[in-house]
Enzyme design. Structure first.
Site, PDB file in Angstrom:
ATOM      1  N   ARG A 174       0.837  -1.215   0.000  1.00 16.41           N
ATOM      2  CA  ARG A 174       0.000   0.000   0.000  1.00 16.41           C
ATOM      3  C   ARG A 174       0.869   1.262   0.000  1.00 16.41           C
ATOM      4  O   ARG A 174       0.486   2.311  -0.502  1.00 16.41           O
ATOM      5  CB  ARG A 174      -0.966   0.000   1.198  1.00 16.41           C
ATOM      6  CG  ARG A 174      -1.835   1.251   1.286  1.00 16.41           C
ATOM      7  CD  ARG A 174      -3.083   1.065   2.146  1.00 16.41           C
ATOM      8  NE  ARG A 174      -2.803   0.477   3.425  1.00 16.41           N
ATOM      9  CZ  ARG A 174      -2.329   1.139   4.500  1.00 16.41           C
ATOM     10  NH1 ARG A 174      -2.101   2.420   4.433  1.00 16.41           N
ATOM     11  NH2 ARG A 174      -2.102   0.504   5.639  1.00 16.41           N
ATOM     12  N   TYR A 234     -17.418  13.962 -15.515  1.00 12.74           N
ATOM     13  CA  TYR A 234     -17.959  12.614 -15.273  1.00 12.74           C
ATOM     14  C   TYR A 234     -18.869  12.721 -14.045  1.00 12.74           C
ATOM     15  O   TYR A 234     -18.449  13.247 -13.001  1.00 12.74           O
ATOM     16  CB  TYR A 234     -16.795  11.656 -15.044  1.00 12.74           C
ATOM     17  CG  TYR A 234     -17.221  10.266 -14.631  1.00 12.74           C
ATOM     18  CD1 TYR A 234     -18.092   9.527 -15.421  1.00 12.74           C
ATOM     19  CD2 TYR A 234     -16.747   9.703 -13.458  1.00 12.74           C
ATOM     20  CE1 TYR A 234     -18.481   8.252 -15.042  1.00 12.74           C
ATOM     21  CE2 TYR A 234     -17.127   8.420 -13.078  1.00 12.74           C
ATOM     22  CZ  TYR A 234     -18.002   7.711 -13.870  1.00 12.74           C
ATOM     23  OH  TYR A 234     -18.394   6.449 -13.500  1.00 12.74           O
ATOM     24  N   ASP A 279      -8.682  16.760 -15.124  1.00 12.21           N
ATOM     25  CA  ASP A 279      -8.949  15.370 -15.465  1.00 12.21           C
ATOM     26  C   ASP A 279      -8.664  15.238 -16.961  1.00 12.21           C
ATOM     27  O   ASP A 279      -9.387  15.785 -17.805  1.00 12.21           O
ATOM     28  CB  ASP A 279     -10.410  15.006 -15.132  1.00 12.21           C
ATOM     29  CG  ASP A 279     -10.701  13.523 -15.381  1.00 12.21           C
ATOM     30  OD1 ASP A 279     -10.039  12.936 -16.257  1.00 12.21           O
ATOM     31  OD2 ASP A 279     -11.590  12.970 -14.713  1.00 12.21           O
ATOM     32  N   LYS A 323      -9.379   3.934 -19.007  1.00 16.36           N
ATOM     33  CA  LYS A 323      -9.741   4.363 -20.357  1.00 16.36           C
ATOM     34  C   LYS A 323      -8.528   4.288 -21.304  1.00 16.36           C
ATOM     35  O   LYS A 323      -7.978   3.229 -21.476  1.00 16.36           O
ATOM     36  CB  LYS A 323     -10.349   5.767 -20.284  1.00 16.36           C
ATOM     37  CG  LYS A 323     -11.395   5.926 -19.168  1.00 16.36           C
ATOM     38  CD  LYS A 323     -12.572   5.016 -19.399  1.00 16.36           C
ATOM     39  CE  LYS A 323     -13.678   5.028 -18.378  1.00 16.36           C
ATOM     40  NZ  LYS A 323     -13.456   5.243 -17.010  1.00 16.36           N
TER      41      LYS A 323
HETATM   42  N1  LCS Z   1     -12.893  10.726 -14.939  1.00 18.46           N
HETATM   43  C1  LCS Z   1     -13.477  10.549 -16.133  1.00 18.46           C
HETATM   44  C2  LCS Z   1     -13.379  11.612 -17.185  1.00 18.46           C
HETATM   45  C3  LCS Z   1     -14.188   9.383 -16.381  1.00 18.46           C
HETATM   46  O1  LCS Z   1     -14.767   9.237 -17.576  1.00 18.46           O
HETATM   47  C4  LCS Z   1     -14.302   8.399 -15.359  1.00 18.46           C
HETATM   48  C5  LCS Z   1     -15.071   7.146 -15.565  1.00 18.46           C
HETATM   49  C6  LCS Z   1     -13.664   8.630 -14.131  1.00 18.46           C
HETATM   50  C7  LCS Z   1     -12.976   9.804 -13.950  1.00 18.46           C
HETATM   51  C8  LCS Z   1     -13.720   7.612 -13.017  1.00 18.46           C
HETATM   52  O2  LCS Z   1     -12.878   6.543 -13.340  1.00 18.46           O
HETATM   53  P1  LCS Z   1     -13.074   5.008 -12.862  1.00 18.46           P
HETATM   54  O3  LCS Z   1     -13.181   5.038 -11.379  1.00 18.46           O
HETATM   55  O4  LCS Z   1     -14.289   4.486 -13.510  1.00 18.46           O
HETATM   56  O5  LCS Z   1     -11.804   4.369 -13.338  1.00 18.46           O
HETATM   57  N2  LCS Z   1     -15.925   7.197 -16.665  1.00 18.46           N
HETATM   58  C9  LCS Z   1     -16.764   6.281 -17.030  1.00 18.46           C
HETATM   59  C10 LCS Z   1     -17.651   6.444 -18.106  1.00 18.46           C
HETATM   60  O6  LCS Z   1     -17.777   7.451 -18.784  1.00 18.46           O
HETATM   61  N3  LCS Z   1     -18.315   5.341 -18.299  1.00 18.46           N
HETATM   62  O7  LCS Z   1     -18.027   4.402 -17.341  1.00 18.46           O
HETATM   63  C11 LCS Z   1     -17.018   4.946 -16.458  1.00 18.46           C
END
Ligand code: LCS
Length: 393
Positions: free
Chosen positions: A58, A111, A183, A208
């Site tokens: 961790r 998001y 972001d 992503k």
């Molecule tokens: N920031 C952005 C721009 C995102 O699109 C997402 C997830 C996150 C943060 C959070 O990331 P995660 O914890 O899922 O790794 N976006 C998603 C979307 O547009 N569809 O499913 C997840």
């Protein structure tokens, strides 16, 4: 290997890698929760920061470190902190930088959960926020208050594809004594490097584009200076949202091909966006590579390419959009984005369903908006797939 002088694709392949004792060509998976000390004094010295060596996963792990060095190098950051998910990165950032009484200014169409976390949960601890169209610099200027600590940008934003001027906003925010976090998930570090434009922290859902293969959930933060890196790491360790070594290995591997994946997907995306824009059944298309996009010129200046995310609305709104989503065959109807496979989803009822209808409209997320993440399949096949689905509308 020192990769500072190399081009971005060379960095993607080599940054962060160190050969292990066996000369392993790739970063091994150090799948261990803990590390043996040479003796009791050595353990105490490691805890006191007076001896090198890992302690507990961790707190740090060689596989995770390799990914963190790779991302820090590509984002031109002082260091990076990997997290269990993108939301782990968002939570770590908020917890590290916002105290009781603090105010946050953010992009309205972030998001959904990145916004929900502040509005629904941090509000319980006296943190306030203003989410607005951050492509409007005057609005950003007016929204900053004496207690604003953080300007949180998502550019391009998910899914409204709004582009915000990072350099101009960093200048405004710094003049008023607040930090700027970006972001960078939608652009990826291949197309946009916010720290070079004046931001203080950059974050990604590595789920992503960075990983790119729809097989890992993860996140990462990278910061401009040592002190910020340290406070983000301390908070990540405290919250316990560390990345796992196996996750880090997969993401490190995925990141090596970011350049070729992004180049291919964006070459297809512009063709699809143009094709959709000319289609009689399509109401509008928002793709930052189209001259019709309101921030097309800014995107051209701020990014080295336009990426592969497209939002559009079919004539007939939500019902027509549903018919399209139910009839695509090559694209997969699923949330997430940025992978080698093309995905399609409906933000108002899926990723952004947690936002109120008013907040969604204020963020340009109409009920009929369909989000399309272009993968690396053949452009002709994707267009044929959309064509047959639109014929059923
Ligand atoms: N920031 C952005 C721009 C995102 O699109 C997402 C997830 C996150 C943060 C959070 O990331 P995660 O914890 O899922 O790794 N976006 C998603 C979307 O547009 N569809 O499913 C997840």
């Amino acid at each position: 290997m020192d990769t500072k002088h190399l081009g971005v694709n060379s960095k993607l392949v080599h940054a962060g890698s160190v050969h292990d004792a066996y000369g392993s060509a790739t970063v091994p998976i150090y799948q261990t929760s803990t590390f043996a000390f040479a003796n009791a004094q050595n353990g105490a010295d490691r805890f006191a920061g007076q001896a090198d060596g890992y302690i507990y996963t961790r707190l740090g792990n060689p596989t995770i470190d390799a990914l963190e060095r790779q991302v820090a190098e590509i984002e031109n950051a002082c260091g990076a902190v990997a997290t269990s998910s993108g939301m782990g990165a968002v939570s770590t950032l908020y917890m590290a930088l916002l105290s009781q009484g603090a105010h946050l200014v953010g992009t309205a169409s972030v998001y959904g959960p990145s916004r929900g976390l502040i509005e629904k949960h941090f509000s319980r601890f006296g943190v306030t926020c203003t989410f607005l169209d951050t492509s409007n610099l005057d609005a950003v200027r007016c929204a900053i208050r004496p207690n604003t600590r953080l300007v949180y940008l998502e550019t391009p934003s998910n899914p409204a594809m709004i582009v915000s001027d990072i350099q101009a906003i960093a200048a405004i925010a710094h003049e008023r004594g607040c930090l700027v976090a970006v972001d960078n998930t939608f652009a990826s570090p291949y197309l946009q490097r916010p720290l070079d434009l004046g931001a203080d922290v950059v974050l990604h859902s590595v789920t992503k584009f960075i990983n790119g293969h729809a097989d890992v959930v993860g996140g990462i933060l990278a910061a401009r200076d040592e002190a910020l890196c340290k406070s983000l790491r301390t908070m990540m360790i405290g919250l316990g949202c560390n990345m796992d070594p196996h996750q880090a290995y997969l993401v490190h591997r995925g990141l090596k091909t970011l350049g070729i994946r992004v180049e291919r997907a964006q070459a297809t995306a512009i063709r699809i966006a143009q094709w959709l824009e000319a289609h009689p059944k399509v109401e509008w298309v928002r793709y930052i590579g189209l001259p019709s996009h309101p921030q097309h010129e800014l995107a051209k200046r701020q990014m080295s390419g336009f990426g592969s995310m497209i939002s559009f609305e079919v004539k007939g709104g939500l019902e027509a959009g549903r018919v399209l989503m139910d009839n695509v065959r090559l694209a997969t109807l699923a949330v997430s984005l940025g992978g080698v496979e093309t995905l399609v989803e409906h933000p108002a009822s899926m990723t952004h369903a947690g936002m109120s209808p008013e907040a969604r409209l204020g963020a340009d997320i109409t009920d009929g908006l369909v989000r399309y993440s272009v993968g690396i399949e053949d452009a002709e096949d994707l267009i044929a797939d959309l064509k047959q689905a639109l014929e059923r509308v």
